[in-house]
Motif scaffolding. Structure first.
Motif, PDB file in Angstrom:
ATOM      1  N   GLN A 175       0.785  -1.262  -0.013  1.00  0.00           N
ATOM      2  CA  GLN A 175      -0.022   0.023   0.148  1.00  0.00           C
ATOM      3  C   GLN A 175       0.996   1.213   0.106  1.00  0.00           C
ATOM      4  OE1 GLN A 175      -3.484   0.029   2.576  1.00  0.00           O
ATOM      5  NE2 GLN A 175      -2.857   2.239   3.074  1.00  0.00           N
ATOM      6  N   GLU A 177       0.362   5.564  -0.224  1.00  0.00           N
ATOM      7  CA  GLU A 177      -0.721   6.482   0.003  1.00  0.00           C
ATOM      8  C   GLU A 177       0.312   7.898  -0.442  1.00  0.00           C
ATOM      9  OE1 GLU A 177      -3.343   9.125   2.805  1.00  0.00           O
ATOM     10  OE2 GLU A 177      -3.676   7.047   3.133  1.00  0.00           O
ATOM     11  N   VAL A 191      -4.520   6.479  -2.745  1.00  0.00           N
ATOM     12  CA  VAL A 191      -3.834   5.255  -2.253  1.00  0.00           C
ATOM     13  C   VAL A 191      -3.795   4.075  -3.055  1.00  0.00           C
ATOM     14  CG1 VAL A 191      -6.065   4.378  -1.213  1.00  0.00           C
ATOM     15  CG2 VAL A 191      -3.602   3.801  -0.356  1.00  0.00           C
ATOM     16  N   LYS A 193      -3.233   0.201  -3.975  1.00  0.00           N
ATOM     17  CA  LYS A 193      -3.067  -0.991  -3.042  1.00  0.00           C
ATOM     18  C   LYS A 193      -2.822  -2.308  -4.091  1.00  0.00           C
ATOM     19  CE  LYS A 193      -6.352   0.634   0.394  1.00  0.00           C
ATOM     20  NZ  LYS A 193      -7.765   0.116   1.229  1.00  0.00           N
ATOM     21  N   ARG A 194      -2.379  -3.495  -3.472  1.00  0.00           N
ATOM     22  CA  ARG A 194      -2.351  -4.717  -4.069  1.00  0.00           C
ATOM     23  C   ARG A 194      -2.152  -5.748  -3.324  1.00  0.00           C
ATOM     24  NH1 ARG A 194       3.954  -4.838  -6.317  1.00  0.00           N
ATOM     25  NH2 ARG A 194       5.095  -4.429  -4.674  1.00  0.00           N
ATOM     26  N   TRP A 201      -1.672  -2.955  -9.373  1.00  0.00           N
ATOM     27  CA  TRP A 201      -2.234  -1.938  -8.260  1.00  0.00           C
ATOM     28  C   TRP A 201      -3.461  -1.554  -8.610  1.00  0.00           C
ATOM     29  CZ3 TRP A 201       0.439  -0.794  -4.252  1.00  0.00           C
ATOM     30  CH2 TRP A 201       2.096  -1.171  -4.290  1.00  0.00           C
ATOM     31  N   THR A 203      -6.283   1.764  -7.309  1.00  0.00           N
ATOM     32  CA  THR A 203      -6.106   2.778  -6.648  1.00  0.00           C
ATOM     33  C   THR A 203      -7.722   3.406  -6.032  1.00  0.00           C
ATOM     34  OG1 THR A 203      -6.826   4.298  -8.767  1.00  0.00           O
ATOM     35  CG2 THR A 203      -4.410   3.798  -8.188  1.00  0.00           C
TER      36      THR A 203
END
Length: 208
Positions: A175, A177, A191, A193-194, A201, A203
């Motif tokens: 993550q 941000e 942010v 995230k995966r 990724w 968003t």
């Protein structure tokens, strides 16, 4: 939630779907505007009692694999990361009014990476790595200076070897941000995230 490319086009400051490329751009700007240590980052770990612990360290490398820093493996942070290999980072650039937060798993760097970086350090810093029993009680400043003098004499005429207890860690981000200041505290937050390393990724924009 959307793909990074779709979401980021809403604002040029968040352009592109690759958070590490975005990080590199922000870091390049920070290196031009921050007076001291643009690579300084707060590193948060957790101790054996489950209490959070945080301190400032310097970023020494970043690529698609993650964010790298070096330390004494027998220090508090070294032992905490060995016991709980997860960490968070926070970069704050006051001159730009921007912040980046990173969370992820932690893995050791390779011996080759550690050797290569150690070789680039100033000799006094290399000697300091041998002299300091980082995070452990120190009876006096003189005791530290004696250790420095001992290792300075030992390595006066030869290359300083990397101590076996000195190496690096890589935070593999799950993550990232990005935050920037906006008027009336209506800040921008995006942010990435995966689920795991190597995964795509995603968003998400957050309320400030």
């Amino acid at each position: 939630m959307s793909s990074g490319t779709e979401e980021a086009t809403a604002d040029d400051i968040f352009a592109g779907g690759d958070p590490l490329a975005l990080f590199a751009g922000w870091m390049a700007e920070a290196e031009k505007s921050e007076l001291n240590d643009p690579t300084a980052m707060a590193l948060a770990t957790v101790d054996r009692d489950g209490l959070p612990d945080v301190r400032m360290v310097l970023l020494k490398g970043v690529d698609e694999r993650g964010f790298v820093f070096y330390t004494n493996l027998e220090s508090a942070k070294g032992e905490e990361l060995a016991a709980t290999p997860k960490a968070a980072l926070c970069f704050h650039w006051k001159s730009l009014r921007r912040q980046i937060r990173v969370r992820g798993a932690v893995v050791p760097v390779s011996e080759e990476e550690a050797d290569a970086y150690f070789a680039t350090r100033a000799k006094d810093s290399q000697i300091g790595a041998w002299a300091s029993k980082q995070s452990r009680p120190l009876e006096s400043r003189f005791a530290l200076e004696k250790e420095v003098a001992k290792y300075a004499a030992k390595y006066a005429l030869k290359k300083v070897d990397r101590p076996p207890y000195w190496s690096g860690f890589r935070i593999v981000p799950l993550q990232i941000e990005f935050w920037r200041d906006r008027p009336f505290r209506l800040h921008d937050r995006l942010v990435f995230k995966r689920a795991a390393e190597g995964q795509p990724w995603r968003t998400e924009r957050l309320f400030p």
